[in-house]
Scaffold this motif. Sequence first.
Motif, PDB file in Angstrom:
ATOM      1  N   UNK A  60       0.832  -1.208   0.000  1.00  0.00           N
ATOM      2  CA  UNK A  60       0.000   0.000   0.000  1.00  0.00           C
ATOM      3  C   UNK A  60       0.863   1.253   0.000  1.00  0.00           C
ATOM      4  N   UNK A  61       1.980   1.217   0.701  1.00  0.00           N
ATOM      5  CA  UNK A  61       2.870   2.369   0.726  1.00  0.00           C
ATOM      6  C   UNK A  61       3.538   2.614  -0.615  1.00  0.00           C
ATOM      7  N   UNK A  62       3.786   1.580  -1.374  1.00  0.00           N
ATOM      8  CA  UNK A  62       4.416   1.723  -2.689  1.00  0.00           C
ATOM      9  C   UNK A  62       3.421   2.294  -3.699  1.00  0.00           C
ATOM     10  N   UNK A  63       2.179   1.870  -3.638  1.00  0.00           N
ATOM     11  CA  UNK A  63       1.191   2.257  -4.644  1.00  0.00           C
ATOM     12  C   UNK A  63       0.942   3.760  -4.666  1.00  0.00           C
ATOM     13  N   UNK A  64       1.207   4.476  -3.591  1.00  0.00           N
ATOM     14  CA  UNK A  64       0.934   5.912  -3.544  1.00  0.00           C
ATOM     15  C   UNK A  64       2.123   6.750  -3.987  1.00  0.00           C
ATOM     16  N   UNK A  66       5.010   8.425  -6.537  1.00  0.00           N
ATOM     17  CA  UNK A  66       4.858   9.005  -7.867  1.00  0.00           C
ATOM     18  C   UNK A  66       5.694   8.352  -8.943  1.00  0.00           C
ATOM     19  N   UNK A  67       6.738   7.603  -8.612  1.00  0.00           N
ATOM     20  CA  UNK A  67       7.631   7.011  -9.595  1.00  0.00           C
ATOM     21  C   UNK A  67       7.140   5.617 -10.000  1.00  0.00           C
ATOM     22  N   UNK A  68       6.653   5.433 -11.241  1.00  0.00           N
ATOM     23  CA  UNK A  68       6.104   4.116 -11.618  1.00  0.00           C
ATOM     24  C   UNK A  68       7.166   3.019 -11.715  1.00  0.00           C
ATOM     25  N   UNK A  69       8.352   3.333 -12.232  1.00  0.00           N
ATOM     26  CA  UNK A  69       9.405   2.314 -12.345  1.00  0.00           C
ATOM     27  C   UNK A  69       9.886   1.904 -10.956  1.00  0.00           C
ATOM     28  N   UNK A  70      10.037   2.864 -10.088  1.00  0.00           N
ATOM     29  CA  UNK A  70      10.420   2.554  -8.706  1.00  0.00           C
ATOM     30  C   UNK A  70       9.357   1.744  -7.989  1.00  0.00           C
ATOM     31  N   UNK A  71       8.091   2.028  -8.291  1.00  0.00           N
ATOM     32  CA  UNK A  71       7.000   1.276  -7.679  1.00  0.00           C
ATOM     33  C   UNK A  71       7.007  -0.170  -8.155  1.00  0.00           C
ATOM     34  N   UNK A  72       7.297  -0.374  -9.432  1.00  0.00           N
ATOM     35  CA  UNK A  72       7.356  -1.744  -9.961  1.00  0.00           C
ATOM     36  C   UNK A  72       8.495  -2.511  -9.314  1.00  0.00           C
ATOM     37  N   UNK A  73       9.675  -1.906  -9.255  1.00  0.00           N
ATOM     38  CA  UNK A  73      10.825  -2.589  -8.639  1.00  0.00           C
ATOM     39  C   UNK A  73      10.610  -2.806  -7.148  1.00  0.00           C
ATOM     40  N   UNK A  74       9.957  -1.867  -6.495  1.00  0.00           N
ATOM     41  CA  UNK A  74       9.641  -2.058  -5.077  1.00  0.00           C
ATOM     42  C   UNK A  74       8.674  -3.202  -4.863  1.00  0.00           C
ATOM     43  N   UNK A  75       7.665  -3.292  -5.745  1.00  0.00           N
ATOM     44  CA  UNK A  75       6.701  -4.386  -5.662  1.00  0.00           C
ATOM     45  C   UNK A  75       7.378  -5.724  -5.913  1.00  0.00           C
ATOM     46  N   UNK A  76       8.255  -5.777  -6.907  1.00  0.00           N
ATOM     47  CA  UNK A  76       8.986  -7.014  -7.197  1.00  0.00           C
ATOM     48  C   UNK A  76       9.853  -7.403  -6.007  1.00  0.00           C
ATOM     49  N   UNK A  77      10.530  -6.441  -5.419  1.00  0.00           N
ATOM     50  CA  UNK A  77      11.378  -6.719  -4.257  1.00  0.00           C
ATOM     51  C   UNK A  77      10.598  -7.243  -3.071  1.00  0.00           C
ATOM     52  N   UNK A  78       9.478  -6.602  -2.777  1.00  0.00           N
ATOM     53  CA  UNK A  78       8.657  -7.061  -1.657  1.00  0.00           C
ATOM     54  C   UNK A  78       8.024  -8.424  -1.938  1.00  0.00           C
ATOM     55  N   UNK A  79       7.706  -8.695  -3.201  1.00  0.00           N
ATOM     56  CA  UNK A  79       7.138 -10.001  -3.548  1.00  0.00           C
ATOM     57  C   UNK A  79       8.174 -11.107  -3.393  1.00  0.00           C
ATOM     58  N   UNK A  80       9.396 -10.843  -3.804  1.00  0.00           N
ATOM     59  CA  UNK A  80      10.472 -11.825  -3.607  1.00  0.00           C
ATOM     60  C   UNK A  80      10.704 -12.052  -2.121  1.00  0.00           C
ATOM     61  N   UNK A  81      10.695 -10.980  -1.345  1.00  0.00           N
ATOM     62  CA  UNK A  81      10.856 -11.104   0.106  1.00  0.00           C
ATOM     63  C   UNK A  81       9.716 -11.912   0.718  1.00  0.00           C
ATOM     64  N   UNK A  82       8.478 -11.686   0.252  1.00  0.00           N
ATOM     65  CA  UNK A  82       7.331 -12.447   0.744  1.00  0.00           C
ATOM     66  C   UNK A  82       7.485 -13.937   0.428  1.00  0.00           C
ATOM     67  N   UNK A  83       7.878 -14.252  -0.803  1.00  0.00           N
ATOM     68  CA  UNK A  83       8.062 -15.666  -1.175  1.00  0.00           C
ATOM     69  C   UNK A  83       9.137 -16.318  -0.315  1.00  0.00           C
ATOM     70  N   UNK A  84      10.231 -15.624  -0.095  1.00  0.00           N
ATOM     71  CA  UNK A  84      11.295 -16.170   0.742  1.00  0.00           C
ATOM     72  C   UNK A  84      10.795 -16.429   2.160  1.00  0.00           C
ATOM     73  N   UNK A  85      10.071 -15.477   2.718  1.00  0.00           N
ATOM     74  CA  UNK A  85       9.580 -15.639   4.086  1.00  0.00           C
ATOM     75  C   UNK A  85       8.518 -16.735   4.178  1.00  0.00           C
ATOM     76  N   UNK A  86       7.687 -16.881   3.161  1.00  0.00           N
ATOM     77  CA  UNK A  86       6.680 -17.942   3.188  1.00  0.00           C
ATOM     78  C   UNK A  86       7.338 -19.324   3.174  1.00  0.00           C
ATOM     79  N   UNK A  87       8.437 -19.463   2.433  1.00  0.00           N
ATOM     80  CA  UNK A  87       9.144 -20.739   2.421  1.00  0.00           C
ATOM     81  C   UNK A  87       9.878 -20.982   3.738  1.00  0.00           C
TER      82      UNK A  87
END
Length: 100
Positions: A60-64, A66-87
């Motif tokens: 939610x903090x990333x979606x607000x 203004x930088x779309x490329x930074x938001x995409x990379x932030x989302x990818x980073x947090x998703x990788x972190x989520x997958x790692x933590x779930x495993x």
Amino acid sequence: MVRRRVLTLLLTSLAPIPVATLSNRELGGTGQNYIKSLFAVGFQGLLILVCVAIYAVLIQGIATSGDPIGAIWGTVGYTVLLCFMLFKTGSIAQRIFGAH
């Protein structure tokens, strides 16, 4: 998610066998390890809920921003972190309860 449900169903369907060993002096460790692993599986579910809740707040903090490329990379980073933590939730829960 499906693997955890199958594991929980398997643990509860076979419960009478290890629980019956709790009263035996030589085989009591089998029942104790079973109870530890059962609590570890339940605690793993709690850890998964906490990880997903933290992920939702971070996204939610990333979606607000203004930088779309930074938001995409932030989302990818947090998703990788989520997958790692779930495993890792399974091994973390087993270490906390001392289940093997």
